[in-house]
Structures are given as C-alpha cells and as structure tokens.
Design a protein around this motif. Structure first.
Motif, PDB file in Angstrom:
ATOM      1  N   VAL A 174       4.180   0.672  -9.388  1.00 17.39           N
ATOM      2  CA  VAL A 174       4.813   1.136  -8.222  1.00 17.39           C
ATOM      3  C   VAL A 174       5.857   2.201  -8.492  1.00 17.39           C
ATOM      4  O   VAL A 174       6.156   3.232  -7.594  1.00 17.39           O
ATOM      5  CB  VAL A 174       5.759  -0.214  -7.389  1.00 17.39           C
ATOM      6  CG1 VAL A 174       6.459   0.225  -6.464  1.00 17.39           C
ATOM      7  CG2 VAL A 174       4.563  -1.214  -7.105  1.00 17.39           C
ATOM      8  N   ALA A 175       6.713   1.991  -9.595  1.00 15.35           N
ATOM      9  CA  ALA A 175       7.587   2.955 -10.139  1.00 15.35           C
ATOM     10  C   ALA A 175       7.205   4.407 -10.176  1.00 15.35           C
ATOM     11  O   ALA A 175       7.626   5.168  -9.895  1.00 15.35           O
ATOM     12  CB  ALA A 175       8.351   2.351 -11.223  1.00 15.35           C
ATOM     13  N   GLY A 176       5.737   4.140 -11.041  1.00 17.17           N
ATOM     14  CA  GLY A 176       5.265   5.712 -10.867  1.00 17.17           C
ATOM     15  C   GLY A 176       4.868   6.304  -9.961  1.00 17.17           C
ATOM     16  O   GLY A 176       5.049   7.673  -9.950  1.00 17.17           O
ATOM     17  N   ARG A 182      16.865   8.750  -1.993  1.00 14.27           N
ATOM     18  CA  ARG A 182      15.455   8.169  -1.317  1.00 14.27           C
ATOM     19  C   ARG A 182      14.912   7.158  -2.217  1.00 14.27           C
ATOM     20  O   ARG A 182      14.262   6.240  -1.600  1.00 14.27           O
ATOM     21  CB  ARG A 182      14.736   9.763  -1.238  1.00 14.27           C
ATOM     22  CG  ARG A 182      15.134  10.289   0.065  1.00 14.27           C
ATOM     23  CD  ARG A 182      14.287  11.744   0.140  1.00 14.27           C
ATOM     24  NE  ARG A 182      12.824  11.648  -0.263  1.00 14.27           N
ATOM     25  CZ  ARG A 182      11.902  11.580   0.603  1.00 14.27           C
ATOM     26  NH1 ARG A 182      12.431  11.597   1.891  1.00 14.27           N
ATOM     27  NH2 ARG A 182      10.766  11.212   0.354  1.00 14.27           N
ATOM     28  N   ALA A 183      14.797   7.485  -3.602  1.00  8.49           N
ATOM     29  CA  ALA A 183      13.984   6.508  -4.601  1.00  8.49           C
ATOM     30  C   ALA A 183      14.786   5.252  -4.312  1.00  8.49           C
ATOM     31  O   ALA A 183      13.822   4.242  -4.286  1.00  8.49           O
ATOM     32  CB  ALA A 183      14.050   7.323  -5.868  1.00  8.49           C
ATOM     33  N   GLN A 239       6.309  10.692  -6.100  1.00 12.12           N
ATOM     34  CA  GLN A 239       6.286  11.174  -4.828  1.00 12.12           C
ATOM     35  C   GLN A 239       7.763  11.817  -4.488  1.00 12.12           C
ATOM     36  O   GLN A 239       7.890  12.714  -3.927  1.00 12.12           O
ATOM     37  CB  GLN A 239       6.286   9.749  -4.011  1.00 12.12           C
ATOM     38  CG  GLN A 239       6.579  10.017  -2.519  1.00 12.12           C
ATOM     39  CD  GLN A 239       5.207  10.754  -1.915  1.00 12.12           C
ATOM     40  OE1 GLN A 239       4.134  10.625  -2.399  1.00 12.12           O
ATOM     41  NE2 GLN A 239       5.341  11.484  -0.972  1.00 12.12           N
ATOM     42  N   GLU A 240       8.793  11.342  -5.328  1.00 15.28           N
ATOM     43  CA  GLU A 240      10.165  11.979  -5.030  1.00 15.28           C
ATOM     44  C   GLU A 240      10.102  13.343  -5.865  1.00 15.28           C
ATOM     45  O   GLU A 240      10.774  14.149  -5.639  1.00 15.28           O
ATOM     46  CB  GLU A 240      11.013  11.093  -5.860  1.00 15.28           C
ATOM     47  CG  GLU A 240      11.371   9.887  -4.939  1.00 15.28           C
ATOM     48  CD  GLU A 240      11.582  10.043  -3.288  1.00 15.28           C
ATOM     49  OE1 GLU A 240      12.478  11.048  -3.255  1.00 15.28           O
ATOM     50  OE2 GLU A 240      10.633   9.686  -2.769  1.00 15.28           O
ATOM     51  N   TYR A 277       0.763  -1.243  -0.118  1.00 15.17           N
ATOM     52  CA  TYR A 277       0.087  -0.101  -0.032  1.00 15.17           C
ATOM     53  C   TYR A 277       0.799   1.156   0.000  1.00 15.17           C
ATOM     54  O   TYR A 277       1.819   1.313   0.638  1.00 15.17           O
ATOM     55  CB  TYR A 277      -0.913  -0.031   1.338  1.00 15.17           C
ATOM     56  CG  TYR A 277      -0.228  -0.038   2.601  1.00 15.17           C
ATOM     57  CD1 TYR A 277       0.143   1.129   3.237  1.00 15.17           C
ATOM     58  CD2 TYR A 277       0.018  -1.072   3.212  1.00 15.17           C
ATOM     59  CE1 TYR A 277       0.611   0.956   4.306  1.00 15.17           C
ATOM     60  CE2 TYR A 277       0.329  -1.262   4.382  1.00 15.17           C
ATOM     61  CZ  TYR A 277       0.749  -0.240   5.016  1.00 15.17           C
ATOM     62  OH  TYR A 277       1.347  -0.048   6.202  1.00 15.17           O
ATOM     63  N   LEU A 278       0.627   2.310  -0.686  1.00 13.69           N
ATOM     64  CA  LEU A 278       1.210   3.388  -1.037  1.00 13.69           C
ATOM     65  C   LEU A 278       0.396   4.627  -0.633  1.00 13.69           C
ATOM     66  O   LEU A 278      -0.785   4.774  -1.507  1.00 13.69           O
ATOM     67  CB  LEU A 278       1.791   3.529  -2.258  1.00 13.69           C
ATOM     68  CG  LEU A 278       2.599   2.316  -2.840  1.00 13.69           C
ATOM     69  CD1 LEU A 278       2.901   2.361  -4.226  1.00 13.69           C
ATOM     70  CD2 LEU A 278       4.038   2.297  -2.108  1.00 13.69           C
TER      71      LEU A 278
END
Length: 258
Positions: free
Chosen positions: A246-248, A218-219, A253-254, A106-107
């Motif tokens: 997930v990568a998107g 961070r990523a 986020q970054e 979960y994100l």
C-alpha cells in the motif's frame, strides 16, 4: 494470449489455526483463480490476498468459504494490478457463533477497473460479519463495490456490518457502490453504507499552513483514509506483508502528482 486457472482447496481442521498469504503477480492475458476454503468448528484462518498482476492482465477471481461453529475468518484483499480485476467472495456462515471479518482495499490509476464483490450468507444465528472496503482512484480509473448480506429466517442474533468508502483523486475517476441487506430474521443488528468523496482542501490547507509540503500532506491524508481497512488485519505477519504494498503504491502515486 496465455491464461492461467489455478484451483486451490484449503481446509482448516477442527480447532486449528492457519495463516495464509495468497499472492498473485503474473503477466498472462487472463488470470482466473478459484479458491475454496472450509473452516471447521472452533478453527481460525488469517488470510490475505494480494492481486498485483501486470497492467495488461485481466484478473477474475472467485473464492468460496464455508464456516463451522465458533469458526473465525480474518480476511483481507488488496487489489492493485491488472487492467480489469474482479475479486468475488461467497462466505457461508453455516453454523452458530462464527465470526467473519472480510476487508479490502483497491487502488487504481490510469484506466484500471477494480471490482470487489461479496456475498455474506448468515444461515445460522449468533454470527457476526464485518466488512470494511476502501478504494483510492486516480486518472480515469473505476472502482466498484457490490456487497450483499443475507440473513436466513432462523439466523437470530445476527450482527452484519458493511461499509464502503472511496476517495477520488481525479474528476475523471468513478466509484460505484451497491450495498444490499436481505433479512428474513427479526432479531438482528445489520447496517450498511457507502460514501464517495475527494481530498478535503481544508485539511490540505491546514497541513500545508504548518509547513508540510502539499506532496506530503496528500500522502498523509490518503494513508489516513486507508488506515481503517489496513488496521483490520489482525495478524502481524500479514500486516507486515501488506503495508509496504500500500505504501509503495501511495509513494508512486504522489511522485506522479508532484
């Protein structure tokens, strides 16, 4: 507001193998899907669910699974969208020698609330279950994992494992975990655990001291944190479908963090 209530029943026949991607992406007020799965003897199901609803949608999902003898479930859930999302799964290992892997990520950001709830019932012996849950939360998002493994009295030689880990990117984010074991047999291997933490500043310093930008560092650390769960996806086609989502999310986020 508009709501949707899809009801789906999926049966994987004797010794059959099915690959199913279950995609949810809507902007209705309430999405409440109900999914029933019956996996027959010697059958296998590779299953992935993606919850990517609009930020204004409440997603309340229930999934029920019954597994036969020597049946295999390789399941994965990804919860990204929605303002409030609850993915609840009930799995019954109803016959001997069945094997269930059920993982989830979960994100959450802003004020999202993600809830992953599982009930794993070992009714017969010589069965295995393994759950790997990973969550990443930023801003004022909240994540919840509730996982119960129940082992019946005659379910000897059971192997039931569950592990939940959450990563907080903000001091306002919150992660709660409630792992449970209810065991009535005496010859079992069962374990559960839960951790909540932040990005390791020592690891960040190490990476940035080697010329890697803090953004990229961070990523890299967040992606590495999620790898355990992503790597649980056994089917290459489902993994290829899930990894870009997930990568998107991580890239978006970054960009905000930068």
């Amino acid at each position: 507001s508009v709501s949707t209530h899809p009801v789906i029943f999926l049966r994987v026949g004797l010794a059959a193998h099915a690959v199913v991607a279950d995609w949810h992406e809507t902007n209705v007020g309430l999405s409440a899907p109900l999914l029933g799965i019956d996996i027959a003897d010697d059958a296998k199901l590779d299953y992935a669910k993606i919850q990517h609803d609009a930020a204004t949608t409440t997603h309340l999902a229930a999934t029920g699974v019954k597994m036969g003898k020597n049946a295999t479930l390789d399941g994965f859930q990804l919860s990204i969208g929605g303002c409030l999302a609850r993915l609840e799964a009930h799995v019954l290992l109803a016959a001997e020698s069945s094997n269930c892997r059920l993982s989830a990520i979960y994100l959450g950001r802003n004020n999202q609330h993600h809830d992953i709830t599982t009930y794993m019932t070992h009714a017969k012996g010589h069965c295995q279950s393994n759950q790997v849950i990973r969550g990443v939360l930023d801003d004022s998002a909240r994540g919840v994992f509730q996982g119960k493994v129940q082992v019946a009295q005659d379910a000897q030689k059971t192997d039931g494992q569950q592990m939940s880990r959450a990563l907080l990117l903000s001091r306002k984010a919150e992660a709660d975990a409630k792992p449970e074991l209810e065991i009535y047999a005496d010859d079992v291997i069962c374990a559960h655990g839960a951790t909540v933490g932040e990005l390791d500043e020592i690891q960040l310093f190490y990476l940035t001291s080697r010329g890697i930008s803090r953004y990229d560092a961070r990523a890299m650390l967040i992606a590495a944190f999620l790898d355990d769960a992503v790597d649980m996806i056994g089917n290459d086609d489902l993994a290829a479908l899930l990894r870009p989502r997930v990568a998107g999310w991580l890239q978006a986020q970054e960009r905000v963090a930068a």
